[in-house]
Design a protein around this motif. Structure first.
Motif, PDB file in Angstrom:
ATOM      1  N   UNK A 196      22.924  -1.149  52.116  1.00 56.44           N
ATOM      2  CA  UNK A 196      23.420  -2.543  52.063  1.00 56.44           C
ATOM      3  C   UNK A 196      24.239  -3.031  53.138  1.00 56.44           C
ATOM      4  N   UNK A 197      24.965  -2.151  54.058  1.00 56.98           N
ATOM      5  CA  UNK A 197      25.392  -2.900  55.451  1.00 56.98           C
ATOM      6  C   UNK A 197      24.540  -3.206  56.195  1.00 56.98           C
ATOM      7  N   UNK A 198      23.316  -2.344  56.025  1.00 55.01           N
ATOM      8  CA  UNK A 198      21.881  -2.749  57.152  1.00 55.01           C
ATOM      9  C   UNK A 198      21.654  -4.165  56.779  1.00 55.01           C
ATOM     10  N   UNK A 199      21.451  -4.501  55.410  1.00 53.67           N
ATOM     11  CA  UNK A 199      20.890  -5.620  54.738  1.00 53.67           C
ATOM     12  C   UNK A 199      21.817  -6.612  55.319  1.00 53.67           C
ATOM     13  N   UNK A 200      23.006  -6.647  55.045  1.00 53.73           N
ATOM     14  CA  UNK A 200      24.062  -7.670  55.516  1.00 53.73           C
ATOM     15  C   UNK A 200      24.104  -7.686  56.705  1.00 53.73           C
ATOM     16  N   UNK A 201      23.920  -7.010  57.711  1.00 53.38           N
ATOM     17  CA  UNK A 201      23.642  -6.978  59.144  1.00 53.38           C
ATOM     18  C   UNK A 201      22.505  -8.027  59.582  1.00 53.38           C
ATOM     19  N   UNK A 202      21.492  -7.473  58.901  1.00 54.18           N
ATOM     20  CA  UNK A 202      20.075  -8.163  59.067  1.00 54.18           C
ATOM     21  C   UNK A 202      20.230  -9.662  58.683  1.00 54.18           C
ATOM     22  N   UNK A 203      20.799  -9.980  57.488  1.00 53.75           N
ATOM     23  CA  UNK A 203      20.939 -11.352  56.985  1.00 53.75           C
ATOM     24  C   UNK A 203      21.824 -12.075  58.025  1.00 53.75           C
ATOM     25  N   UNK A 204      23.025 -11.611  58.543  1.00 58.48           N
ATOM     26  CA  UNK A 204      23.593 -12.187  59.684  1.00 58.48           C
ATOM     27  C   UNK A 204      22.772 -12.677  61.004  1.00 58.48           C
ATOM     28  N   UNK A 222      19.574 -12.784  60.892  1.00 54.04           N
ATOM     29  CA  UNK A 222      18.527 -14.032  60.501  1.00 54.04           C
ATOM     30  C   UNK A 222      19.538 -15.377  60.670  1.00 54.04           C
ATOM     31  N   UNK A 223      20.495 -15.461  60.102  1.00 51.08           N
ATOM     32  CA  UNK A 223      21.238 -16.804  59.943  1.00 51.08           C
ATOM     33  C   UNK A 223      21.469 -17.010  61.457  1.00 51.08           C
ATOM     34  N   UNK A 224      22.176 -16.191  62.213  1.00 49.05           N
ATOM     35  CA  UNK A 224      22.407 -16.422  63.735  1.00 49.05           C
ATOM     36  C   UNK A 224      21.280 -17.074  64.386  1.00 49.05           C
ATOM     37  N   UNK A 225      19.924 -16.367  64.008  1.00 53.28           N
ATOM     38  CA  UNK A 225      18.641 -16.778  64.810  1.00 53.28           C
ATOM     39  C   UNK A 225      18.412 -18.060  64.574  1.00 53.28           C
ATOM     40  N   UNK A 226      18.473 -18.788  63.336  1.00 47.56           N
ATOM     41  CA  UNK A 226      18.212 -19.904  62.955  1.00 47.56           C
ATOM     42  C   UNK A 226      19.203 -20.910  63.234  1.00 47.56           C
ATOM     43  N   UNK A 227      20.637 -20.552  63.359  1.00 49.93           N
ATOM     44  CA  UNK A 227      21.632 -21.427  63.862  1.00 49.93           C
ATOM     45  C   UNK A 227      21.599 -21.773  65.303  1.00 49.93           C
ATOM     46  N   UNK A 255      26.426 -10.497  68.801  1.00 52.81           N
ATOM     47  CA  UNK A 255      25.627 -11.262  67.822  1.00 52.81           C
ATOM     48  C   UNK A 255      24.739 -12.005  68.433  1.00 52.81           C
ATOM     49  N   UNK A 256      24.839 -12.993  69.432  1.00 57.96           N
ATOM     50  CA  UNK A 256      23.865 -13.830  70.076  1.00 57.96           C
ATOM     51  C   UNK A 256      22.926 -13.143  70.678  1.00 57.96           C
ATOM     52  N   UNK A 257      23.128 -11.852  71.209  1.00 48.36           N
ATOM     53  CA  UNK A 257      22.158 -11.131  71.712  1.00 48.36           C
ATOM     54  C   UNK A 257      21.047 -10.600  70.713  1.00 48.36           C
ATOM     55  N   UNK A 258      21.562 -10.191  69.845  1.00 48.31           N
ATOM     56  CA  UNK A 258      20.674  -9.833  68.569  1.00 48.31           C
ATOM     57  C   UNK A 258      19.962 -10.864  68.016  1.00 48.31           C
ATOM     58  N   UNK A 259      20.466 -12.082  67.947  1.00 43.45           N
ATOM     59  CA  UNK A 259      19.874 -13.482  67.419  1.00 43.45           C
ATOM     60  C   UNK A 259      18.923 -13.854  68.137  1.00 43.45           C
ATOM     61  N   UNK A 260      19.393 -13.866  69.632  1.00 42.59           N
ATOM     62  CA  UNK A 260      18.324 -14.235  70.776  1.00 42.59           C
ATOM     63  C   UNK A 260      17.013 -13.285  70.684  1.00 42.59           C
ATOM     64  N   UNK A 261      17.357 -12.030  70.550  1.00 45.91           N
ATOM     65  CA  UNK A 261      16.164 -10.985  70.382  1.00 45.91           C
ATOM     66  C   UNK A 261      15.399 -11.330  69.047  1.00 45.91           C
ATOM     67  N   UNK A 262      15.926 -11.489  67.863  1.00 48.36           N
ATOM     68  CA  UNK A 262      15.303 -11.853  66.607  1.00 48.36           C
ATOM     69  C   UNK A 262      14.442 -12.960  66.828  1.00 48.36           C
TER      70      UNK A 262
END
Length: 192
Positions: free
Chosen positions: A8-16, A18-23, A58-65
């Protein structure tokens, strides 16, 4: 029970992420706040630090995604056609009118490139890795892949396609936008 909580925590992390990558593609790095990202993910701002040590993390993960999505998209385009048509198909997809209009889900480099120099090292590192992957993907589409000069041609192709997309998005004249895309596409494909 613990495994379910971890998933559940991994799914929530992934959702965040994803939202950051779009944002970030929609609003830029500096135009995107943690509160906005958490809201887009359907979460409260308070839960942020349970998933990330900092905004930069977060931004690093979003940029990577976001970069990974662009590479995967081009890999899918290349895989859908015979190998000798892959480069042309990739360039046509990248320089399409649809891609111009899909800034939120399109190429992160075209959406964020001008901001990259001012980002934290971990954000730049993530973006750099994905840019290198895109260049390598392009190089593999050339029939003389592995020969001297192919990597350089792939860098020129990547620079041309990203630059054309940035300019096509920047102008407020639809005919000029189309002409920028079409001239870059013609140049790239005629050189192939």
């Amino acid at each position: 029970m613990k495994r379910t909580a971890t998933r559940s925590k991994e799914a929530t992390h992934d959702r965040i992420v994803d939202a950051a990558a779009r944002a970030i593609r929609r609003s830029g790095y500096n135009g995107t706040g943690v509160a906005d990202i958490m809201k887009a993910a359907g979460l409260t701002h308070g839960g942020f630090y349970a998933h990330f040590a900092s905004r930069e993390a977060l931004l690093a993960e979003a940029a990577d995604r976001a970069g990974s999505e662009a590479v995967q998209s081009m890999e899918s385009v290349a895989a859908a056609v015979p190998p000798e048509q892959a480069f042309q198909a990739m360039m046509q997809a990248y320089l399409s009118e649809a891609h111009v209009k899909s800034i939120e889900t399109g190429c992160a480099t075209a959406a964020l490139g001008s901001e990259m120099a001012r980002q934290a090292p971990e954000v730049r590192r993530a973006a750099t890795r994905r840019i290198k992957e895109m260049i390598d993907l392009i190089a593999r589409q050339f029939p003389d892949w592995g020969e001297p000069g192919v990597h350089e041609r792939a860098m020129v192709a990547a620079s041309t396609m990203v630059g054309a997309l940035i300019l096509a998005r920047a102008v407020d004249d639809p005919r000029l936008s189309d002409a920028l895309r079409e001239s870059a596409l013609h140049h790239l494909i005629s050189d192939d």
